[in-house]
Design a protein around this motif. Sequence first.
Motif, PDB file in Angstrom:
ATOM      1  N   SER A   1       0.826  -1.207   0.000  1.00  0.00           N
ATOM      2  CA  SER A   1       0.000   0.000   0.000  1.00  0.00           C
ATOM      3  C   SER A   1       0.863   1.261   0.000  1.00  0.00           C
ATOM      4  CB  SER A   1      -0.956   0.007   1.193  1.00  0.00           C
ATOM      5  OG  SER A   1      -0.217  -0.017   2.402  1.00  0.00           O
ATOM      6  N   GLU A   2       1.977   1.233   0.716  1.00  0.00           N
ATOM      7  CA  GLU A   2       2.875   2.389   0.736  1.00  0.00           C
ATOM      8  C   GLU A   2       3.473   2.631  -0.657  1.00  0.00           C
ATOM      9  OE1 GLU A   2       7.301   3.521   2.378  1.00  0.00           O
ATOM     10  OE2 GLU A   2       6.126   2.061   3.506  1.00  0.00           O
TER      11      GLU A   2
ATOM     12  N   SER B   1       0.932   4.127  -3.162  1.00  0.00           N
ATOM     13  CA  SER B   1       0.680   5.562  -2.977  1.00  0.00           C
ATOM     14  C   SER B   1       1.783   6.407  -3.595  1.00  0.00           C
ATOM     15  CB  SER B   1       0.504   5.893  -1.512  1.00  0.00           C
ATOM     16  OG  SER B   1       1.730   5.723  -0.812  1.00  0.00           O
ATOM     17  N   ARG B   2       2.971   5.851  -3.745  1.00  0.00           N
ATOM     18  CA  ARG B   2       4.103   6.555  -4.356  1.00  0.00           C
ATOM     19  C   ARG B   2       4.131   6.434  -5.879  1.00  0.00           C
ATOM     20  NH1 ARG B   2       9.489   4.880  -1.083  1.00  0.00           N
ATOM     21  NH2 ARG B   2       9.014   5.852   0.902  1.00  0.00           N
TER      22      ARG B   2
END
Length: 76
Positions: free
Chosen positions: A67-68, A71-72
Motif C-alpha cells: 500500500s505504501e 501511494s508513491r
Amino acid sequence: MKRIFDIIICSIGLALLAPLMLILALLIMLDSRGGPLFLQPRAGLAGKPFLIYKFRTMVPRSEEHTSELQSRQVTS
C-alpha cells in the motif's frame, strides 16, 4: 505425440537453464539474507489456487509495503 514433444523440449530447456538458475540463486543469497525462492499463491484454472515458486528479487517483506508503494506510484 505433442505431449512427448513438450516433455522433451522442456527437459532440454531446463537442463540448459539450470546452471544460470543456480548462479542466480547464489547471487540472491549473497546479496541478502533468506532463501533465494519466494512462494506465492496464485489463482489457476477455474479459480483453483496453486503455489508458484519465484526467484526472490524484491525487498524482504515487500508484501507488507504494497500500500505504501502504491501511494508513491507515478501516474502518466
